[in-house]
Motif scaffolding. Sequence first.
Motif, mmCIF file in Angstrom:
data_model
loop_
_atom_site.group_PDB
_atom_site.id
_atom_site.type_symbol
_atom_site.label_atom_id
_atom_site.label_comp_id
_atom_site.label_asym_id
_atom_site.label_seq_id
_atom_site.Cartn_x
_atom_site.Cartn_y
_atom_site.Cartn_z
ATOM 1 N N ARG A 284 2.253 6.576 -6.962
ATOM 2 C CA ARG A 284 1.206 7.486 -7.459
ATOM 3 C C ARG A 284 1.628 8.942 -7.328
ATOM 4 O O ARG A 284 1.232 9.790 -8.129
ATOM 5 C CB ARG A 284 -0.102 7.237 -6.703
ATOM 6 C CG ARG A 284 -0.842 5.983 -7.142
ATOM 7 C CD ARG A 284 -2.240 5.940 -6.579
ATOM 8 N NE ARG A 284 -2.253 5.748 -5.128
ATOM 9 C CZ ARG A 284 -2.280 4.562 -4.538
ATOM 10 N NH1 ARG A 284 -2.279 3.453 -5.267
ATOM 11 N NH2 ARG A 284 -2.312 4.466 -3.218
ATOM 12 N N LYS A 285 2.452 9.230 -6.326
ATOM 13 C CA LYS A 285 2.927 10.596 -6.111
ATOM 14 C C LYS A 285 4.174 10.914 -6.926
ATOM 15 O O LYS A 285 4.701 12.026 -6.864
ATOM 16 C CB LYS A 285 3.217 10.820 -4.629
ATOM 17 C CG LYS A 285 1.977 10.779 -3.738
ATOM 18 C CD LYS A 285 2.365 10.961 -2.279
ATOM 19 C CE LYS A 285 1.137 10.974 -1.386
ATOM 20 N NZ LYS A 285 1.502 11.109 0.067
ATOM 21 N N GLU B 194 1.337 4.026 -3.048
ATOM 22 C CA GLU B 194 1.046 5.441 -2.829
ATOM 23 C C GLU B 194 2.240 6.300 -3.228
ATOM 24 O O GLU B 194 2.074 7.376 -3.839
ATOM 25 C CB GLU B 194 0.695 5.670 -1.355
ATOM 26 C CG GLU B 194 0.379 7.120 -0.997
ATOM 27 C CD GLU B 194 -0.828 7.680 -1.726
ATOM 28 O OE1 GLU B 194 -0.907 8.915 -1.875
ATOM 29 O OE2 GLU B 194 -1.686 6.881 -2.158
ATOM 30 N N ARG B 195 3.433 5.857 -2.911
ATOM 31 C CA ARG B 195 4.630 6.593 -3.308
ATOM 32 C C ARG B 195 4.715 6.707 -4.829
ATOM 33 O O ARG B 195 5.048 7.770 -5.374
ATOM 34 C CB ARG B 195 5.869 5.863 -2.761
ATOM 35 C CG ARG B 195 5.978 5.870 -1.247
ATOM 36 C CD ARG B 195 6.896 6.998 -0.800
ATOM 37 N NE ARG B 195 8.241 6.786 -1.244
ATOM 38 C CZ ARG B 195 9.165 6.105 -0.576
ATOM 39 N NH1 ARG B 195 8.868 5.565 0.602
ATOM 40 N NH2 ARG B 195 10.386 5.972 -1.047
ATOM 41 N N ASP C 49 0.823 -1.216 0.000
ATOM 42 C CA ASP C 49 0.000 0.000 0.000
ATOM 43 C C ASP C 49 0.856 1.264 0.000
ATOM 44 O O ASP C 49 0.593 2.203 -0.765
ATOM 45 C CB ASP C 49 -0.929 0.006 1.215
ATOM 46 C CG ASP C 49 -2.026 -1.040 1.107
ATOM 47 O OD1 ASP C 49 -2.292 -1.507 -0.019
ATOM 48 O OD2 ASP C 49 -2.611 -1.403 2.148
ATOM 49 N N ARG C 50 1.869 1.294 0.849
ATOM 50 C CA ARG C 50 2.685 2.511 0.945
ATOM 51 C C ARG C 50 3.568 2.687 -0.287
ATOM 52 O O ARG C 50 3.789 3.817 -0.739
ATOM 53 C CB ARG C 50 3.525 2.475 2.216
ATOM 54 C CG ARG C 50 2.669 2.623 3.475
ATOM 55 C CD ARG C 50 3.495 2.717 4.733
ATOM 56 N NE ARG C 50 2.632 2.902 5.898
ATOM 57 C CZ ARG C 50 3.061 2.947 7.151
ATOM 58 N NH1 ARG C 50 4.368 2.830 7.397
ATOM 59 N NH2 ARG C 50 2.216 3.100 8.146
ATOM 60 N N TYR D 184 0.157 -2.768 -9.655
ATOM 61 C CA TYR D 184 -0.115 -1.490 -8.999
ATOM 62 C C TYR D 184 0.969 -0.445 -9.287
ATOM 63 O O TYR D 184 0.795 0.730 -8.956
ATOM 64 C CB TYR D 184 -0.224 -1.679 -7.480
ATOM 65 C CG TYR D 184 -1.483 -2.377 -7.032
ATOM 66 C CD1 TYR D 184 -2.716 -1.728 -7.058
ATOM 67 C CD2 TYR D 184 -1.445 -3.693 -6.581
ATOM 68 C CE1 TYR D 184 -3.873 -2.359 -6.643
ATOM 69 C CE2 TYR D 184 -2.600 -4.335 -6.159
ATOM 70 C CZ TYR D 184 -3.812 -3.670 -6.196
ATOM 71 O OH TYR D 184 -4.949 -4.303 -5.792
#
Length: 426
Positions: free
Chosen positions: A83-84, A80-81, A76-77, A101
């Motif tokens: 995506r940023k 998220e990284r 998950d983390r 992902y």
Amino acid sequence: MRKIAPALLLALLAGLFSLALTGCGPSAAQGEDTLTLLIKKSDSEKIYLRRVFDLYEAQTGVKIEMDIIDDVYFEDRSAERFRKGDIPDLFLHFNNSTLDYFDVSENFYHMNDEQWVDELTDAAKAYCLDGDGNILGLPFWECSVSGCYYNKTLLDSLGLKPAATQAEFDALCQALSSTGHTPLYWASNGCNWMFQFGLGPIFADDPDLLEKLNRNEIAYADIPAVTDMVEWLDRAHKNGWFNSDHADTAWSDIAPAMGRGKAVCVFIWDTWFSTDFLEGNGYSVEDFALMPVFMGTADSGTYEGGNMNMLMVNKNSPRSDLALDFLSFCARPENYNAAFDGVSTVNCFKGQTTNVQSPMVIDATSSIQAALRPSVVWPKIVGYKQDDVGDAVLRLFQGEVDVAGCIELMDSYRIKAAQELHADGF
């Protein structure tokens, strides 16, 4: 036990002081002499990775800065990284369904033309391919054989023999249970790899079925063999073939339980015995042997080839050339042999000579050759998540759903995950 050469030992000790271990993003001071690697905490502790990082730093002056994320939060983390846009130079990941992902085609190099490709064994190379035949990374990991590892000393003391068919395994479990022994150790608290051993033969033996599932043309509920597996699990649980505390037991409980003889069998892989099994609890590694996994889907049982972490290179990094050079360094015989010295693993590289082959695997060679299948479930089923299947089966064991309800949950979780990936057909 193998001894590390003095020169290498000095390099390792020096590296322990120089290796950067961080829990946050890349250092602001990072320059051309530093490569960032996003990595799971448990993976960062592997001795062969530590060794090759230290050797590289000692020989080149370039540092490998590990950006460590705790295992439970890693997917998950990391996602998220990404995506940023906070993407490292290097990424260590399995070639499994969750890799989707991370937008592989946009973020990572294909390695087809790298010189080290010819250095890989056929099995290691095959594991690193995407659906179009592109090599996604360098497999730098232990390659294991998964099966049913059993306490042969305990079995011999009871006058019982290992199984060669599903019927024989069921009879063995019943016999063990009748003598007061737990046949199979099960850890439902976060340990959910076992289901891929049951599902594996279904899809490895019928690639068209896998394609239909991944195009959302069929579901688990449409496949009789999936029902066979879930029915076997339900029956085994009701028969008391699993440890009664399975709902609360986790990864750290497996080694002491097997060492103390609290169960006779466990579905796991050979390298676990060298990395996690604890001597001194009662039984030792020499007390164990290997037979196939039986979960109702392959009458003659099955073994599963290894899942391997790959080192992947961010093609958009300003240090991508340096990262590619690092992979080439890792793939040189003198370096991977230094890294894997004394490590229990099946060969990943053709020139691998310093690793140790498990006696259990060697003794079961003919059986393995007859029933070995590649790992296809976790790497190939779109939307497959181990913990989702584990949740559905735990609900079955706890009486919240029946067999059909368990399979319905497995399908709903898988389809939801595939939709989150925007997979075609979902």
